[in-house]
Design an enzyme around this catalytic site. Structure first.
Site, PDB file in Angstrom:
ATOM      1  N   LYS A 144      13.231 -14.950 -10.510  1.00  0.00           N
ATOM      2  CA  LYS A 144      12.816 -13.928 -11.485  1.00  0.00           C
ATOM      3  C   LYS A 144      11.839 -14.509 -12.497  1.00  0.00           C
ATOM      4  CE  LYS A 144      14.689 -10.164 -10.256  1.00  0.00           C
ATOM      5  NZ  LYS A 144      14.920 -10.661  -8.917  1.00  0.00           N
TER       6      LYS A 144
ATOM      7  N   TRP B   7      -2.548  -2.962  -1.706  1.00  0.00           N
ATOM      8  CA  TRP B   7      -2.158  -4.361  -1.855  1.00  0.00           C
ATOM      9  C   TRP B   7      -2.956  -5.097  -0.783  1.00  0.00           C
ATOM     10  CZ3 TRP B   7       0.231  -8.254   1.045  1.00  0.00           C
ATOM     11  CH2 TRP B   7       0.736  -9.334   0.309  1.00  0.00           C
TER      12      TRP B   7
ATOM     13  N   HIS C  35      19.265 -36.394  -6.730  1.00  0.00           N
ATOM     14  CA  HIS C  35      18.609 -36.875  -5.503  1.00  0.00           C
ATOM     15  C   HIS C  35      17.099 -36.643  -5.545  1.00  0.00           C
ATOM     16  CE1 HIS C  35      22.440 -37.777  -3.694  1.00  0.00           C
ATOM     17  NE2 HIS C  35      22.875 -36.574  -4.073  1.00  0.00           N
TER      18      HIS C  35
ATOM     19  N   LYS D 205       6.322  -4.337  -4.058  1.00  0.00           N
ATOM     20  CA  LYS D 205       7.765  -4.207  -3.897  1.00  0.00           C
ATOM     21  C   LYS D 205       8.191  -4.170  -2.440  1.00  0.00           C
ATOM     22  CE  LYS D 205      11.820  -2.253  -5.882  1.00  0.00           C
ATOM     23  NZ  LYS D 205      12.299  -3.586  -6.326  1.00  0.00           N
TER      24      LYS D 205
ATOM     25  N   GLU E  17       8.520 -14.869 -10.790  1.00  0.00           N
ATOM     26  CA  GLU E  17       7.964 -13.575 -10.397  1.00  0.00           C
ATOM     27  C   GLU E  17       7.339 -12.819 -11.572  1.00  0.00           C
ATOM     28  OE1 GLU E  17      11.182 -11.363  -8.722  1.00  0.00           O
ATOM     29  OE2 GLU E  17       9.881 -10.181  -7.447  1.00  0.00           O
TER      30      GLU E  17
ATOM     31  N   ASN F  49      -1.739   2.265   5.634  1.00  0.00           N
ATOM     32  CA  ASN F  49      -0.811   1.225   5.180  1.00  0.00           C
ATOM     33  C   ASN F  49      -0.372   0.446   6.407  1.00  0.00           C
ATOM     34  OD1 ASN F  49       1.291  -0.247   3.994  1.00  0.00           O
ATOM     35  ND2 ASN F  49       2.744   1.424   4.223  1.00  0.00           N
ATOM     36  N   GLY F  50      -0.545  -0.889   6.372  1.00  0.00           N
ATOM     37  CA  GLY F  50      -0.146  -1.711   7.526  1.00  0.00           C
ATOM     38  C   GLY F  50      -1.262  -2.679   7.864  1.00  0.00           C
TER      39      GLY F  50
ATOM     40  N   ARG G  25       4.062  -0.336  -4.731  1.00  0.00           N
ATOM     41  CA  ARG G  25       3.800  -0.831  -3.383  1.00  0.00           C
ATOM     42  C   ARG G  25       2.516  -1.664  -3.311  1.00  0.00           C
ATOM     43  NH1 ARG G  25       6.774   1.863   0.390  1.00  0.00           N
ATOM     44  NH2 ARG G  25       5.326   1.198   2.003  1.00  0.00           N
TER      45      ARG G  25
ATOM     46  N   CYS H  23       0.833  -1.193   0.000  1.00  0.00           N
ATOM     47  CA  CYS H  23       0.000   0.000   0.000  1.00  0.00           C
ATOM     48  C   CYS H  23       0.876   1.253   0.000  1.00  0.00           C
ATOM     49  CB  CYS H  23      -0.934   0.090   1.185  1.00  0.00           C
ATOM     50  SG  CYS H  23      -2.014  -1.327   1.336  1.00  0.00           S
TER      51      CYS H  23
ATOM     52  N   GLU I 266      18.310 -17.025  -7.742  1.00  0.00           N
ATOM     53  CA  GLU I 266      17.840 -15.720  -8.214  1.00  0.00           C
ATOM     54  C   GLU I 266      17.224 -15.839  -9.617  1.00  0.00           C
ATOM     55  OE1 GLU I 266      17.230 -12.841  -7.232  1.00  0.00           O
ATOM     56  OE2 GLU I 266      17.426 -11.489  -8.926  1.00  0.00           O
TER      57      GLU I 266
HETATM   58  C1  F6R Z   1      12.743 -10.198  -6.042  1.00  0.00           C
HETATM   59  C2  F6R Z   1      12.251  -9.209  -5.135  1.00  0.00           C
HETATM   60  C3  F6R Z   1      11.830  -9.624  -3.763  1.00  0.00           C
HETATM   61  C4  F6R Z   1      12.640  -8.815  -2.742  1.00  0.00           C
HETATM   62  C5  F6R Z   1      12.196  -9.149  -1.320  1.00  0.00           C
HETATM   63  C6  F6R Z   1      12.989  -8.362  -0.290  1.00  0.00           C
HETATM   64  O1  F6R Z   1      12.907  -9.668  -7.305  1.00  0.00           O
HETATM   65  O2  F6R Z   1      12.198  -8.062  -5.460  1.00  0.00           O
HETATM   66  O3  F6R Z   1      11.981 -10.995  -3.555  1.00  0.00           O
HETATM   67  O4  F6R Z   1      13.996  -9.110  -2.928  1.00  0.00           O
HETATM   68  O5  F6R Z   1      10.827  -8.867  -1.162  1.00  0.00           O
HETATM   69  O6  F6R Z   1      12.778  -6.996  -0.424  1.00  0.00           O
HETATM   70  P1  F6R Z   1      13.774  -5.957   0.228  1.00  0.00           P
HETATM   71  O7  F6R Z   1      15.090  -6.106  -0.465  1.00  0.00           O
HETATM   72  O8  F6R Z   1      13.144  -4.626  -0.022  1.00  0.00           O
HETATM   73  O9  F6R Z   1      13.865  -6.299   1.679  1.00  0.00           O
END
Ligand code: F6R
Length: 576
Positions: free
Chosen positions: A453, A70, A472, A571, A456, A96-97, A27, A2, A449
């Site tokens: 991606k 969100w 395994h 994010k 995601e 927000n929260g 957000r 949010c 990673e």
């Molecule tokens: C992956 C991604 C998320 C963040 C995770 C941590 O592309 O963006 O997995 O890495 O939510 O977020 P931060 O770094 O803001 O603590």
């Protein structure tokens, strides 16, 4: 999780709020709304869906609040969208929260005949404010905060006064300091177009803003000083500048990022006995890499924990240990909780953070800022690269040495030229529904990673394994319908990896290999190869993310996904 914004000044609040909400959409983006004050009444528009939906219904007023959501409590819908108003249409809030005790509060308010219009936890706030209002909005907010449990940043307006009250406990809230206008926002990006002067509110603080006045008190009613800070970046950095998506723009910015990041100083007085690294999601994979690197380079025992697991597994922490938190946003609730847990044991904390002034940065004993600049795309790329680079810097600093990597910037520039080749590869592979990523030792962190991606932004099921683990169990999944992305640079594990790839090939699996320039042998067992320059073995992870990120980006683009705002995600994850 949010985004909230408030504006009081001399311009049309609606325009400023819509622009600000667009910056905050990373957000959360399942519904959006605005409430303005005009002619002594409140005007409200809110819809399920993106901020752009608001553009159909402009409302007047030079004071207002806005929200992009969100969902946590109550599915995305017009009714559950913020802002909320009380039964008399006198007050309006954005939040927000999470209000943890909202069910009890709802029950109590229902007994007073309050009618609720949503399924959210947030709506209780506006009804409590209405209940406690006796002529002074800030007093009503102060009384309300005493009733709320959980985390929040909220802003409230009433229909008669040209002021906005904002309160913070556990979720971010800043004040943008303007001339004849002032702002509240969840983060700087929403106000940077209008002012570079900001105040970061602390937890347990309430601020009142009018167009030319700012006043802050704490939850006990004590006055607090106004600590105004200058923001270092500007609006251009938070815009797409002709790129189709923020993600690709941010990938392309990486030469500058590594140039800046290599200048960051890491200093340690004394060596910790054990290093504990805590982070979530992609930042967590930087932590996994850190675990390998610190043990290998500085010989200090190091352990990685997912942020969400740390406090519940009762970690054994000593005063001479070091807890390192890695976070782009600096607001991730689980990572923040880990820092607080470490402090209970008097263990020293170091935060590696991208967003200046964020909560984790402020609550840690030491902070080192990564130099990635503002990252808007929900999927992290340039911040991730800065995070893994910082793991090398940390590992060497713990050995009292400075990490250097000559020509790194030029190498990243060279890697970005793979874009066209990787796009063609993505066209070949974008219809597959499942992928396996493999890598050994430090490269395993990068495999994790790469798979994240793809999940995601491309919505493709992808799993990462240490290469040697394939046999395994996961090997049972391998078929010509499930390609394997093998990270196989010419490092000390090359021959072992080579055998693991052969095991995939022997089962009709398709293989894309990420290999070192000049390695012809890898062609014998790969369907496709992406070559990266030859460097020292230990440095390969620093080269591997660019092709992996480009691969996920182009696959998602061929699938026509909403790359910067992937479904169900946000994010900044400020809830547990
Ligand atoms: C992956 C991604 C998320 C963040 C995770 C941590 O592309 O963006 O997995 O890495 O939510 O977020 P931060 O770094 O803001 O603590």
């Amino acid at each position: 999780m949010c985004g909230i914004i408030g504006y009081v000044g001399f311009k049309e609040a609606y325009d400023i709020i819509v622009t600000g909400l667009k910056q905050l959409e990373y957000r959360g983006y399942d519904s959006a709304g605005i409430c303005t004050q005009h002619s002594q009444s409140l005007h409200l528009v809110k819809y399920k869906g993106r901020v752009e939906n608001l553009q159909q219904s402009k409302i007047q007023g030079t004071l207002g609040i806005g929200h992009t959501r969100w969902a946590t409590h109550g599915k995305p819908s017009d009714n559950n969208a913020h802002p909320f108003v009380d039964s008399q249409n006198q007050f309006s809030i954005v939040h927000n929260g999470i209000i943890e005790n909202y069910l009890e509060l709802k029950e109590e308010l229902r007994k007073d005949h309050t009618q609720f219009t949503s399924d959210t936890d947030s709506e209780v706030i506006v009804h409590l404010i209405a209940k406690y209002y006796e002529g002074d909005l800030r007093d009503a907010v102060l009384k309300t905060t005493k009733r709320l449990q959980g985390s929040y940043a909220f802003c409230v307006i009433d229909k008669n006064h040209k002021e906005i009250i904002g309160a913070r406990n556990g979720s971010p809230l800043i004040i943008g300091v303007g001339k004849n206008e002032n702002f509240f926002a969840s983060d700087v990006s929403a106000v940077i177009e209008y002012t570079k002067e900001v105040i970061y509110l602390n937890d347990f603080e309430i601020a009142k803003i009018t167009k030319n006045f700012i006043d802050i008190i704490d939850f006990e009613g004590n006055n607090k000083p106004l600590a105004i800070q200058e923001v270092e970046w500007d609006i251009e950095q938070a815009q797409k500048q002709g790129y189709k998506h923020f993600m690709i723009k941010e990938i392309m910015e990486q030469p500058k990022v590594v140039e800046n990041q290599l200048k960051v100083q890491f200093d340690f007085g004394s060596k910790p006995k054990t290093v504990h690294i805590v982070a979530c999601g992609g930042a967590g994979f930087a932590g996994v890499l850190g675990e390998y690197l610190i043990e290998e380079i500085s010989k200090i025992p190091t352990k990685f924990y997912h942020g969400s697991e740390f406090r519940y597994r009762k970690p054994i922490l000593h005063e001479d240990d070091l807890v390192v938190a890695i976070s782009q946003s600096g607001e991730t609730a689980d990572t923040l909780a880990a820092i607080r847990k470490a402090k209970e044991s008097n263990t020293k904390t170091l935060a590696i953070i991208n967003v200046v002034g964020s909560t984790i940065a402020r609550e840690s004993d030491d902070v080192i800022y990564t130099r990635a600049g503002p990252e808007i795309s929900v999927a992290s790329t340039k911040a991730f690269l800065a995070q893994i680079l910082s793991m090398y810097q940390l590992a060497y600093a713990l050995k009292n040495e400075v990490f250097t990597f000559q020509d790194y910037k030029e190498i990243i520039e060279q890697l970005l030229q793979l874009d066209e080749q990787i796009k063609q590869l993505a066209e070949k592979y974008f219809k597959y529904q499942n992928f396996i990523y493999i890598g050994r030792n430090r490269n395993y962190a990068i495999a994790l990673e790469g798979a994240l991606k793809l999940k995601e932004i491309a919505y493709i099921h992808a799993e990462a394994y240490p290469s040697g683990e394939l046999k395994h169990g996961p090997l049972a999944l391998v078929s010509e319908d499930m390609p394997t992305f093998a990270i196989c640079p010419q490092d000390e594990f090359y021959e072992k990896n080579f055998s693991n790839i052969q095991e995939v090939k022997a089962r009709n699996g398709r293989v894309i290999s990420l290999a070192t320039e000049g390695d012809e042998k890898i062609n014998l067992i790969s369907d496709d190869v992406i070559y990266i320059p030859k460097v020292d073995s230990i440095l390969y992870p620093l080269l591997e993310t660019v092709p992996l990120h480009l691969f996920a980006y182009h696959i998602a683009n061929f699938r026509e996904n909403d790359i910067d705002k992937p479904r169900n995600l946000a994010k900044s994850v400020t809830v547990e």
